[in-house]
Design a protein around this motif. Structure first.
Motif, PDB file in Angstrom:
ATOM      1  N   MET A 285      44.363  37.817  44.423  1.00 15.00           N
ATOM      2  CA  MET A 285      43.727  39.111  44.673  1.00 15.00           C
ATOM      3  C   MET A 285      42.888  39.538  43.469  1.00 15.00           C
ATOM      4  N   ALA A 286      43.434  39.383  42.278  1.00 18.93           N
ATOM      5  CA  ALA A 286      42.702  39.785  41.074  1.00 18.93           C
ATOM      6  C   ALA A 286      41.426  38.959  40.915  1.00 18.93           C
ATOM      7  N   THR A 287      41.485  37.692  41.278  1.00 16.04           N
ATOM      8  CA  THR A 287      40.300  36.837  41.189  1.00 16.04           C
ATOM      9  C   THR A 287      39.196  37.344  42.111  1.00 16.04           C
ATOM     10  N   ILE A 288      39.567  37.715  43.340  1.00  9.11           N
ATOM     11  CA  ILE A 288      38.567  38.270  44.265  1.00  9.11           C
ATOM     12  C   ILE A 288      38.026  39.589  43.727  1.00  9.11           C
ATOM     13  N   ASP A 289      38.902  40.412  43.170  1.00  5.95           N
ATOM     14  CA  ASP A 289      38.455  41.682  42.579  1.00  5.95           C
ATOM     15  C   ASP A 289      37.376  41.441  41.535  1.00  5.95           C
ATOM     16  N   LEU A 290      37.624  40.496  40.648  1.00  5.95           N
ATOM     17  CA  LEU A 290      36.656  40.248  39.570  1.00  5.95           C
ATOM     18  C   LEU A 290      35.361  39.671  40.126  1.00  5.95           C
ATOM     19  N   GLN A 291      35.444  38.850  41.154  1.00  6.55           N
ATOM     20  CA  GLN A 291      34.238  38.311  41.778  1.00  6.55           C
ATOM     21  C   GLN A 291      33.408  39.412  42.426  1.00  6.55           C
ATOM     22  N   ASN A 292      34.069  40.496  42.819  1.00  2.00           N
ATOM     23  CA  ASN A 292      33.378  41.621  43.470  1.00  2.00           C
ATOM     24  C   ASN A 292      33.127  42.783  42.518  1.00  2.00           C
ATOM     25  N   GLY A 293      33.310  42.543  41.220  1.00  4.08           N
ATOM     26  CA  GLY A 293      33.031  43.579  40.235  1.00  4.08           C
ATOM     27  C   GLY A 293      33.989  44.746  40.292  1.00  4.08           C
ATOM     28  N   LEU A 294      35.284  44.466  40.512  1.00  5.54           N
ATOM     29  CA  LEU A 294      36.300  45.513  40.610  1.00  5.54           C
ATOM     30  C   LEU A 294      37.414  45.271  39.578  1.00  5.54           C
ATOM     31  N   PRO A 295      37.074  45.343  38.287  1.00  8.84           N
ATOM     32  CA  PRO A 295      38.058  45.020  37.251  1.00  8.84           C
ATOM     33  C   PRO A 295      39.231  45.997  37.181  1.00  8.84           C
ATOM     34  N   LYS A 296      38.983  47.248  37.532  1.00  9.80           N
ATOM     35  CA  LYS A 296      40.058  48.252  37.470  1.00  9.80           C
ATOM     36  C   LYS A 296      41.198  47.873  38.409  1.00  9.80           C
ATOM     37  N   GLU A 297      40.863  47.484  39.628  1.00  9.94           N
ATOM     38  CA  GLU A 297      41.890  47.066  40.585  1.00  9.94           C
ATOM     39  C   GLU A 297      42.526  45.760  40.132  1.00  9.94           C
ATOM     40  N   ALA A 298      41.738  44.856  39.565  1.00 11.22           N
ATOM     41  CA  ALA A 298      42.279  43.579  39.093  1.00 11.22           C
ATOM     42  C   ALA A 298      43.359  43.812  38.041  1.00 11.22           C
ATOM     43  N   ILE A 299      43.112  44.738  37.123  1.00 11.78           N
ATOM     44  CA  ILE A 299      44.105  45.046  36.079  1.00 11.78           C
ATOM     45  C   ILE A 299      45.387  45.583  36.709  1.00 11.78           C
ATOM     46  N   ALA A 300      45.237  46.497  37.662  1.00 10.40           N
ATOM     47  CA  ALA A 300      46.413  47.091  38.311  1.00 10.40           C
ATOM     48  C   ALA A 300      47.227  46.029  39.044  1.00 10.40           C
ATOM     49  N   VAL A 301      46.530  45.100  39.709  1.00 11.04           N
ATOM     50  CA  VAL A 301      47.217  44.056  40.473  1.00 11.04           C
ATOM     51  C   VAL A 301      47.941  43.088  39.545  1.00 11.04           C
ATOM     52  N   LEU A 302      47.267  42.646  38.498  1.00 14.20           N
ATOM     53  CA  LEU A 302      47.880  41.709  37.554  1.00 14.20           C
ATOM     54  C   LEU A 302      49.066  42.342  36.846  1.00 14.20           C
ATOM     55  N   THR A 303      48.942  43.627  36.535  1.00 12.73           N
ATOM     56  CA  THR A 303      50.049  44.334  35.872  1.00 12.73           C
ATOM     57  C   THR A 303      51.250  44.430  36.800  1.00 12.73           C
ATOM     58  N   LEU A 311      42.910  35.741  32.686  1.00  8.26           N
ATOM     59  CA  LEU A 311      42.388  36.565  33.782  1.00  8.26           C
ATOM     60  C   LEU A 311      42.538  38.048  33.473  1.00  8.26           C
ATOM     61  N   LEU A 312      43.654  38.436  32.918  1.00  5.56           N
ATOM     62  CA  LEU A 312      43.868  39.840  32.556  1.00  5.56           C
ATOM     63  C   LEU A 312      42.932  40.243  31.420  1.00  5.56           C
ATOM     64  N   LYS A 313      42.729  39.342  30.455  1.00  6.92           N
ATOM     65  CA  LYS A 313      41.811  39.634  29.346  1.00  6.92           C
ATOM     66  C   LYS A 313      40.395  39.839  29.881  1.00  6.92           C
ATOM     67  N   GLN A 314      39.984  38.978  30.817  1.00  3.38           N
ATOM     68  CA  GLN A 314      38.664  39.099  31.420  1.00  3.38           C
ATOM     69  C   GLN A 314      38.521  40.430  32.145  1.00  3.38           C
TER      70      GLN A 314
END
Length: 423
Positions: A285-303, A311-314
């Motif tokens: 999910m976080a990978t798709i978030d980052l591909q779609n320019g949604l880093p805020k959601e990616a951080i929440a998901v990885l956390t 991936l979290l650093k990115q």
């Protein structure tokens, strides 16, 4: 990217409905005993009637017994009298019925109930053919439950069929019949009986039970009725919060052919809400978030998934400047005749909790049109509306997006189930 899609096997759904124990619901057998005193209808010969009357007097004495020991003695003495009546040969049907009725009464009401003996006694009542019309349904009700509890499923079914000819089933009787058919591998009748109970509940404006829907689901699977199983699972999902139920719903949805990465993202969002994420889903999910320019959601998901590393650093690096770029993205969206950038803007607002802004941008983008995937955009709008507490509007968007047979419609369908969930 690598898809981490969980495909559902029909057999895997069999875990939904577990076996259950049916509590024997026996009425006031004292009232049954008292009824025999009235001797309505056919009469008893003295050779049968006298020992039964003696048994009645002994059971009446139980009411004043000081302790269980006295009660046990009175029951034992009463049983001896009933057995004396039972020893009479060539009993008439009504006599056979009265004797077996008191045998059942004693078996159930003595200090240490003997349900096996009660089952035999109630089966004798049924077989006697001597039950008065007013008592027949009561006999079948108890016999059905007793036979089920003793795992004599064919007899339980016979009792149920006879009972249903006299009066409608209650919830417990439906459940007993469904399970009895299921346990005799008669999955077609199990499914038909479950459908009748579900239809009766729906007609009355009530929710079917999870037990009934789970059994319906399993029966449909056993008969290889995939469409029926999906329908039963959908109904189950709308009344259940159990992760195993929603895990199966999600497995079906995640196995949709032709699903895009962003449609998958919207499914993962539902997996988060239903507690059905698997370990690899967080990274996917976080990978798709980052591909779609949604880093805020990616951080929440990885956390949430306790994921660390590159991936979290990115995601953190992108988030540092992402929110600041939103005004420029809004300005860019205003320049375009199509709604793609507005939809992107709305989704970005959503990840920052700016629900009102997100709703406005998504609605504008959908209104402009010329979108690559209108159904997916409508589903995303529904997700934001639901997060904003606007459930009815959210469900309306989900239903609009679910109107066809596309992959996006399948995603919207499971969100519709979640939005309509009445728990």
């Amino acid at each position: 990217m690598t898809r981490f899609i969980r495909r559902a096997a029909m057999a895997a759904l069999l875990s939904t409905a577990s076996a259950f124990a049916v509590t024997i619901l026996i009425g006031d057998h004292g009232a049954l005993a008292a009824a025999a005193k009235k001797e309505e209808g056919p009469t008893l010969r003295p050779v049968v009637g006298k020992p039964l009357n003696d048994a009645i007097k002994l059971t009446d004495a139980i009411k004043t017994a000081k302790n269980d020991a006295e009660k046990a003695k009175d029951f034992a003495d009463a049983l001896a009298k009933v057995k004396e009546a039972d020893a009479v040969k060539d009993k008439a049907p009504y006599e056979e019925y009265q004797v077996s009725k008191f045998l059942g009464y004693i078996a159930i009401n003595q200090p240490m109930p003997d349900y096996a003996a009660a089952t035999v006694a109630y089966n004798r009542q049924v077989a006697s053919g001597g039950a008065p019309e007013a008592e027949k349904s009561g006999v079948y009700k108890v016999a059905m439950r007793l036979n089920y509890q003793e795992k004599n499923f064919p007899e339980a079914i016979k009792d149920g069929v006879a009972l249903q000819m006299l009066e409608p089933f209650d919830d417990t009787e439906y459940l007993v019949m469904i399970q009895a058919y299921y346990n005799t591998d008669d999955y077609t009748n199990a499914a038909d009986m479950a459908k009748k109970e579900v239809a009766a509940k729906n007609a009355a404006g009530m929710k079917p039970s999870e037990d009934v829907l789970g059994l319906l689901l399993n029966a449909q699977i056993k008969t290889k009725n995939e469409a029926g199983a999906r329908d039963a699972l959908d109904q189950l999902a709308m009344i259940s919060t159990k992760p195993d139920v929603w895990g199966q719903v999600m497995d079906f949805a995640l196995g949709t052919k032709g699903i895009t990465d962003h449609q998958l993202l919207n499914l993962y969002r539902l997996s988060l809400l239903t507690g059905t994420m698997k370990d690899t889903d967080f990274t996917a999910m976080a990978t798709i978030d980052l591909q779609n320019g949604l880093p805020k959601e990616a951080i929440a998901v990885l956390t949430k998934g306790n994921k660390t590393g590159e991936l979290l650093k990115q995601a953190n690096d992108l988030a540092a400047r992402d929110e600041q770029s939103l005004p420029a993205l809004a300005a860019e969206a205003a320049k375009h005749m199509d709604g793609e950038i507005d939809v992107k803007l709305g989704e970005s607002y959503y990840t920052y909790g700016r629900f009102d802004d997100a709703i406005a941008a998504l609605q504008k983008g959908i209104q402009k049109g010329s979108l690559k995937d209108t159904g997916d955009a409508e589903t995303t709008l529904g997700i934001v509306l639901l997060a904003a507490g606007k459930k009815d509007q959210a469900v309306a968007e989900f239903e609009k997006a679910a109107a066809d047979q596309s992959a996006a419609a399948q995603v919207a369908h499971v969100w519709t189930l979640y939005g309509k969930r009445s728990v």
